[in-house]
Scaffold this motif. Structure first.
Motif: not given
Length: 465
Positions: A219-232
Motif C-alpha cells: 500500500i505504501l509503495v503503490a500509493e506513495g509512488l502513485n503506481v496504479s496497476l491494472s486490475g488491482r
C-alpha cells in the motif's frame, strides 16, 4: 532503459502485465520531473542521472512520515542491480553517494509489489537499519520502529486519500498509541535465531506468516509512488461505518486497532459496522444494552475498565436471553490495551456466549468463555461490575486475565453490530404474514390430496397491491 537494462531488471519487469510495464518504468521519470520540471522521454534519462532523497521526499512527503521516506531511500540505495538485493557487505552500493539509479528503483518496485517473502526480507532488513549501515542482523527495537513508521504511513494514506469509510478520526481514540500497539503485536510474531537476533531468514519467515507486513508495504509503495496497476484495486483496510452519531461520541476504537480487529472477523462479516450501544450515549443500563444486543446479528463488544485496560469479545450469533451457553467457535476474545491480542476458541468446551437476565438460580449478566462464575469475560446485570477470571488461562479461548483487576469496575462500553442484520420478524396480523402452510407447501399439497378442507385459506386478509 535501453540496451543497458540488466537481465535481473528484465526478469523483474516480466512479473508485470504488458500494459503495466510502462507504468513501472515511468515512475523514475515522473519523480524526477516532479522535482525538476519536464524530463526527457521515458528511458532516455542521461547516464548518471539519479533520484535524490529530496526528490523522493517531494513525491511522497504528504503520504508518509519523513522517517519512512528516508528508510525507503536508504533501501533503494543498497540494492545491487547485479544481485537484485541490498548489499550484504555492510556498505552502500556504488550509486549510494549520488542517489537511486533507475534499475534500483525498478527492482525495488518489483520486489515490494510482486515479490516473494524471500525477496522482500532483505528490503525490510535495509529499511529497519534506517541508514545505520548494512549489518546482517537487526534488533527487535529496530523492527518495531520500522513498523511504527510503516503503519503511520498507511494511516496517513487512508486519511489523505479519503478512504476512512465514514470513520471520524477526530472522535476516535489515540492513533499514536494504536500505532505502537499494532507494531508491538506484529513484532511479537518474530522468531529470533539461536543467537537471539533477527537475520534475513528470520525476517523471511516472519513476512511469510504475517501477511500485514507485505500488505502495508505494498500500500505504501503503490500509493506513495502513485503506481496504479491494472486490475488491482486498493485494498480495503477499514469496514464501512454507518449511522454513527459522531458529534456525541468519543469512540474507544482508533484506526490502527480497527485495522487489526476487522480482519479477525469471519470472511462473511463484511457488512457496515453499526453502533448499537454506548455508555457515553445511552448511559449505564444493562436493559438498554440488552435491547441493543439482541436481534442485530453478530456483534463486537468493547469494554474499558477503570484501570485503563481495554478488551472485549466477538459474538458470531445474535445474543439471546437463555440460561445456557450459545454461539460457536467463530467467537473470540481480544485485548486492546495494554497489549493488542486475539484469543480464539481452543476446542476445550463450547462455552462461547452466555446471556441471562431476571433468574434467581442462574448468573444474570453477559459472559464469554470459561464457566459460570468464572468467565473469561463477564459483565454483571448490575452493569457497573464484571470479572475476567482466567488463571492461568480461560479454558474456552486460552485468554489470560483481560482486565486490570480480576474483578473490575466498568468505565465505558460500546457494542458494534458487525454482520448482516437478520430479517425482521413478521408481527401478528402484519402485512405479509405467512400461514404455516405457506412455509411448508408439501404439507398443503398432501392435505389437499387427502380431501382435507383448508379452513385457514378463507381467513386470510387480501394482499395489498
Amino acid at each position: 532503459m535501453g540496451n543497458t537494462e540488466s537481465v535481473v531488471v528484465q526478469k523483474r519487469l516480466a512479473r508485470f502485465r504488458p500494459e503495466e510495464r510502462p507504468v513501472v518504468e515511468g515512475v523514475f521519470d515522473r519523480i524526477q520531473s516532479g522535482a525538476e520540471g519536464p524530463s526527457e522521454a521515458p528511458g532516455k534519462t542521461p547516464a548518471g542521472k539519479t533520484l535524490t532523497l529530496e526528490m523522493l521526499q517531494s513525491s511522497m512527503g504528504s503520504l508518509a512520515p519523513d522517517s519512512m521516506v528516508r528508510r525507503i531511500y536508504h533501501c533503494m540505495c543498497t540494492i545491487d542491480p547485479g544481485l537484485a538485493a541490498p548489499a550484504a557487505s555492510g556498505k552502500y552500493s556504488a550509486s549510494a553517494a549520488s542517489g537511486v539509479a533507475r534499475e534500483q528503483l525498478v527492482i525495488f518496485l518489483a520486489d515490494t509489489l510482486r515479490g516473494t517473502a524471500e525477496e522482500r526480507a532483505p528490503l525490510v532488513m535495509a529499511m529497519c537499519q534506517h541508514g545505520a549501515g548494512a549489518a546482517t542482523v537487526v534488533t527487535c527495537e529496530q523492527v518495531a520502529e520500522f513498523l511504527q513508521d510503516l503503519i503511520s504511513a498507511v494511516v496517513q494514506i487512508l486519511v489523505h486519500r479519503g478512504r476512512l469509510h465514514a470513520w471520524k478520526t477526530e472522535r476516535m481514540g489515540d492513533g499514536t498509541l494504536g500505532v505502537k500497539l499494532l507494531a508491538e503485536h506484529m513484532c511479537s510474531e518474530l522468531k529470533p535465531s539461536d543467537q537471539g537476533c533477527y537475520g534475513v531468514s528470520c525476517l523471511e519467515d516472519w513476512i511469510f506468516r504475517v501477511s500485514q507486513v507485505s500488505l502495508y508495504l505494498e500500500i505504501l509503495v503503490a500509493e506513495g509512488l502513485n503506481v496504479s496497476l491494472s486490475g488491482r484495486p486498493a485494498p480495503t483496510l477499514l469496514p464501512p461505518c454507518i449511522g454513527t452519531p459522531w458529534k456525541e461520541l468519543r469512540c474507544l476504537l482508533d484506526l490502527p486497532t480497527l485495522m487489526f480487529l476487522a480482519p479477525q472477523l469471519p470472511d462473511r462479516y463484511s457488512a457496515p459496522w453499526r453502533l448499537v450501544f454506548s455508555t457515553r450515549l445511552h448511559g449505564e443500563s444493562f436493559t438498554r444494552m440488552a435491547a441493543g444486543l439482541t436481534k442485530c446479528g453478530p456483534t463486537l463488544l468493547l469494554i474499558k475498565d477503570t484501570k485503563g485496560h481495554v478488551f472485549g469479545g466477538f459474538a458470531s450469533h445474535a445474543w439471546e436471553v437463555k440460561p445456557h451457553f450459545q454461539g460457536d467457535s467463530r467467537c473470540f476474545l481480544f485485548s486492546v490495551f495494554p497489549r493488542l491480542r486475539v484469543y480464539t476458541a481452543t476446542g476445550y468446551n463450547q462455552h462461547f456466549m452466555y446471556f441471562n437476565q431476571n433468574q434467581q438460580t442462574m448468573p444474570n449478566g453477559l459472559g464469554m468463555g470459561g464457566q459460570q462464575y468464572y468467565f473469561g469475560l463477564w459483565l454483571d446485570s448490575d452493569f457497573g461490575r464484571g470479572h475476567s477470571r482466567a488463571r492461568p488461562k480461560c479454558t474456552t479461548y486460552g485468554s489470560p486475565q483481560l482486565s486490570g483487576d480480576e474483578d473490575f469496575t466498568l468505565d465505558s462500553m460500546e457494542v458494534w453490530a458487525v454482520g448482516k442484520p437478520p430479517e425482521p420478524e413478521e408481527h401478528e396480523g402484519g402485512k405479509g404474514k405467512k400461514s404455516i402452510l405457506d412455509m411448508d407447501p408439501e404439507v398443503q399439497a398432501m392435505m389437499e390430496m387427502a380431501g382435507k378442507t383448508l379452513h385457514s385459506q378463507g381467513l386470510r386478509e387480501p394482499e395489498e397491491d
